[in-house]
Design an enzyme around this catalytic site. Structure first.
Site, PDB file in Angstrom:
ATOM      1  N   LYS A 284     -10.432  -8.352   1.045  1.00 13.01           N
ATOM      2  CA  LYS A 284      -9.072  -9.232   0.789  1.00 13.01           C
ATOM      3  C   LYS A 284      -8.772  -9.717   2.109  1.00 13.01           C
ATOM      4  O   LYS A 284      -9.101  -9.336   3.244  1.00 13.01           O
ATOM      5  CB  LYS A 284      -7.936  -7.964   0.727  1.00 13.01           C
ATOM      6  CG  LYS A 284      -8.104  -7.661  -1.038  1.00 13.01           C
ATOM      7  CD  LYS A 284      -6.730  -6.549  -0.995  1.00 13.01           C
ATOM      8  CE  LYS A 284      -6.481  -6.362  -2.503  1.00 13.01           C
ATOM      9  NZ  LYS A 284      -5.380  -5.313  -2.683  1.00 13.01           N
ATOM     10  N   GLU A 370       0.483   5.951 -14.127  1.00 12.44           N
ATOM     11  CA  GLU A 370       1.848   6.306 -14.421  1.00 12.44           C
ATOM     12  C   GLU A 370       1.790   7.450 -15.318  1.00 12.44           C
ATOM     13  O   GLU A 370       2.854   8.277 -15.176  1.00 12.44           O
ATOM     14  CB  GLU A 370       2.552   5.148 -14.887  1.00 12.44           C
ATOM     15  CG  GLU A 370       2.708   3.937 -13.928  1.00 12.44           C
ATOM     16  CD  GLU A 370       1.408   2.686 -14.005  1.00 12.44           C
ATOM     17  OE1 GLU A 370       1.484   2.020 -13.281  1.00 12.44           O
ATOM     18  OE2 GLU A 370       0.563   3.246 -14.707  1.00 12.44           O
ATOM     19  N   ARG A 398       5.245   2.560 -18.730  1.00 11.16           N
ATOM     20  CA  ARG A 398       3.620   3.171 -19.142  1.00 11.16           C
ATOM     21  C   ARG A 398       3.914   4.731 -19.238  1.00 11.16           C
ATOM     22  O   ARG A 398       2.811   5.157 -19.723  1.00 11.16           O
ATOM     23  CB  ARG A 398       2.842   2.590 -18.025  1.00 11.16           C
ATOM     24  CG  ARG A 398       2.736   1.116 -17.880  1.00 11.16           C
ATOM     25  CD  ARG A 398       1.686   0.794 -16.707  1.00 11.16           C
ATOM     26  NE  ARG A 398       0.781  -0.282 -17.477  1.00 11.16           N
ATOM     27  CZ  ARG A 398      -0.348  -0.661 -17.164  1.00 11.16           C
ATOM     28  NH1 ARG A 398      -0.932  -0.095 -15.736  1.00 11.16           N
ATOM     29  NH2 ARG A 398      -1.110  -1.558 -17.477  1.00 11.16           N
TER      30      ARG A 398
END
Length: 624
Positions: A284, A370, A398
């Site tokens: 990243k 979740e 979710r």
């Protein structure tokens, strides 16, 4: 923002992937360098997601070079990393408008481009959608290819594994690229690995592999021996992986920043049959040292000077609601060793960094899961622990079945600290917290609180924490009002609102019932309208006694909320008024029955009539 051919001799000519595919393969390195520089220059001037895109430059170039997009389907998971994709697919000169009102959408968005196959915003949807497209492509029989790009973080969600399991079972042609930016490239990836990846994706090895299975498949003992021999061969040259057990052919890991190596391997894999996984290692923030060193800090950035050290310091501001929650967690954990705080991969966003460092045994990041987060909290609560689930409003969607099935039905004392409720802003429809009041209000046993400022927020968190039933406190993205915080052990009475202002009108009196942090705007409107004002505080249980009292000397009730009008707090007031046969006119002000596009919170509130002027205009129009 036009692209200067002097600065970007190749990129300035790439208006579609067709233009990219006209380049010689040896030019792709330069094209990648120009793309990285353009992304840096554009985002530093306009703000936006940053580190993720820098990490996928070479991958994006390779995919659009090898595949015939948009005929071939390319799906990005989440989409933080899709800025380079937008640049190469006709949106280069609009990139400076990204995440701004009426500008480019922050994520891949079907309405925006034919190259955006799947509209995204939440993680771990790519493999499921790709499998559906792969099944349709086989039926279509036009040799259309399907590719899904998913990060190692998104691969932590159960939905990704459900899709892998199904894909391996029905064995359709598709490629899943696992973009792993946690690996050390220098240790695990190099010339040898790249060479082996090319060999394993080539026709010679795959021909032997498939041919031997067919020849030896009918003899059980030899079939097992052949399988073991294959595992031994692959075990010598690539990392051991369970993807093969799910029915995928696994290749990698290879260097995700070697554009020519990517092109060679992906070109080989393009024609392989069945489900394939290519594991690439990336970094990243690649190419911008500060972002490489701190990719979390540079995940999404304001405008900044690339030549300066660090991002600009933001002006001193009041604490955010996320910080208020984090401070409350720390104070409460000091006196409650049974407090257990859970987050689905949102430690920084939910204000839990200090808590995670000070109370590591009471802190649990369950990754992007979740559903698991909610049921895990149920298990803790059954065992007598005081579970707190810190979760964004749009992410709680979710875990909805778990909220009903595992928490509410069993009436377990779990506190939900719901961040990013209401209008979130620049991330758009996938992240607006528009529905939590509506989808929670219908669940029995729930207590739902809407603080108007940070003092109320802390009072409600403590109240919910001490309740012996499920409770939710929902608060917005952004800063508080500067209200004085209470003592950490202070609570409030359940289901009681506060009258903030009494109307002085003699007849046709108006009462504004405010739920949450729009109270300040409602206060200004109430003064202009000479209306009574109530901070309702609770959506469930509703302060029905107070509403009945207001009905005696008011003719018009106006509800104000930063939630969908459909099924929201105003609907609760409507239901009570109807059930009592009260002769009142009622106006509900909130979010309309549509998905709310991106823009700043202030811009959207103004556009939807949720600022004081908008409230006044709506009330005047209603009563006239």
């Amino acid at each position: 923002m036009t692209t200067n051919p002097t600065d970007y001799p190749l990129l300035s000519k790439i208006n579609t992937p067709d233009d990219l595919r006209l380049l010689q393969q040896e030019q792709l390195g330069q094209a990648s360098d120009e793309l990285r520089q353009y992304l840096l220059n554009s985002v530093s001037r306009s703000s936006g997601h940053f580190a993720s895109g820098l990490g996928t430059i070479e991958l994006t170039v390779a995919l659009h070079y090898v595949y015939n997009t948009p005929f071939d389907h390319l799906i990005w998971d989440v989409g933080h990393q899709a800025y380079p994709h937008k640049i190469l697919t006709g949106r280069r000169d609009q990139l400076h408008t990204i995440r701004q009102k009426d500008g480019l959408h922050p994520f891949p968005w079907r309405e925006e481009s034919e190259y955006d196959v799947l509209s995204v915003g939440h993680s771990s949807t790519s493999i499921s959608a790709a499998l559906g497209l792969a099944v349709a492509a086989e039926k279509e029989a036009k040799n259309r290819k399907v590719v899904a790009v998913i990060g190692d973080g998104a691969m932590t969600a159960g939905m990704a594994f459900e899709a892998l399991n199904h894909a391996g079972d029905i064995h359709k042609d598709m490629l899943v690229i696992l973009n792993d930016n946690e690996m050390s490239i220098s240790e695990n990836v190099g010339a040898l690995n790249n060479h082996l990846a090319k060999m394993l994706s080539g026709s010679f090895y795959t021909g032997i592999r498939e041919g031997s299975k067919k020849i030896l498949g009918g003899i059980p003992p030899i079939k097992e021996l052949a399988s073991r021999a294959e595992e031994h061969l692959k075990g010598m040259v690539v990392p051991s992986t369970f993807f093969e057990e799910l029915g995928f052919n696994y290749i990698g890991p290879i260097d995700g920043h070697d554009v020519n190596g990517l092109v060679d391997t992906i070109r080989n894999m393009r024609n392989l049959k069945g489900p394939q996984i290519l594991h690439i290692a990336t970094k990243k923030g690649k190419g911008f040292e500060a972002a490489e060193q701190d990719p979390i800090k540079y995940h999404a950035v304001p405008k900044f000077d690339p030549t300066a050290t660090g991002l600009p310091k933001s002006k001193p501001s009041l604490p955010t609601y996320s910080q208020i929650f984090g401070d409350w967690l720390c104070k409460t954990a000091e006196v409650d060793p049974k407090l257990m705080a859970i987050t689905p991969a949102m430690r920084e966003g939910s204000g839990m960094v200090e808590f995670s460092q000070r109370f590591p045994k009471q802190y649990f990041d369950v990754a992007i899961a979740e559903q698991h987060a909610v049921t895990y909290a149920a298990g803790l609560a059954i065992a007598g622990e005081n579970a707190v689930v810190a979760i964004y409003s749009s992410f709680l969607q979710r875990g909805y079945d778990q909220l009903i099935h595992d928490i509410a039905i069993q009436n377990l004392p779990v506190l939900f600290a719901i961040d990013r409720a209401g209008i979130v802003g620049a991330d758009g429809p996938t992240h607006q917290g528009a529905f939590d009041l509506s989808f929670m209000r219908c669940i029995p046993n729930m207590v739902i609180m809407t603080p108007s400022d940070e003092r109320e927020c802390q009072l409600m968190l403590t109240t919910g924490h001490k309740l012996n039933q499920p409770a939710a406190v929902r608060y917005p993205r952004g800063s508080g009002t500067g209200a004085q915080l209470p003592e950490v052990n202070e609570t409030i009475e359940i289901g009681k609102g506060l009258v903030e202002r009494q109307s002085t009108a003699s007849n046709n009196k108006i009462a504004l019932l405010s739920f949450g942090t729009l109270l300040g705007e409602a206060q200004q409107a109430a003064e202009q309208l000479d209306a009574s004002l109530v901070d309702m505080r609770f959506v469930k249980p509703l302060d029905e006694v107070l509403i009945a009292e207001l009905a005696q000397d008011h003719k018009v009730i106006v509800t104000v909320e930063d939630n969908a009008i459909a099924g929201g707090a105003g609907s609760a007031v409507n239901e009570f008024i109807l059930s009592q046969g009260l002769a009142l006119k009622v106006l509900n002000i909130g979010l309309p029955d549509q998905f709310i596009k991106h823009g700043t919170q202030a811009e959207i509130h103004q556009e939807l009539g949720l600022d004081s002027e908008g409230i006044i205009a709506q009330v005047k129009s209603f009563i006239s």
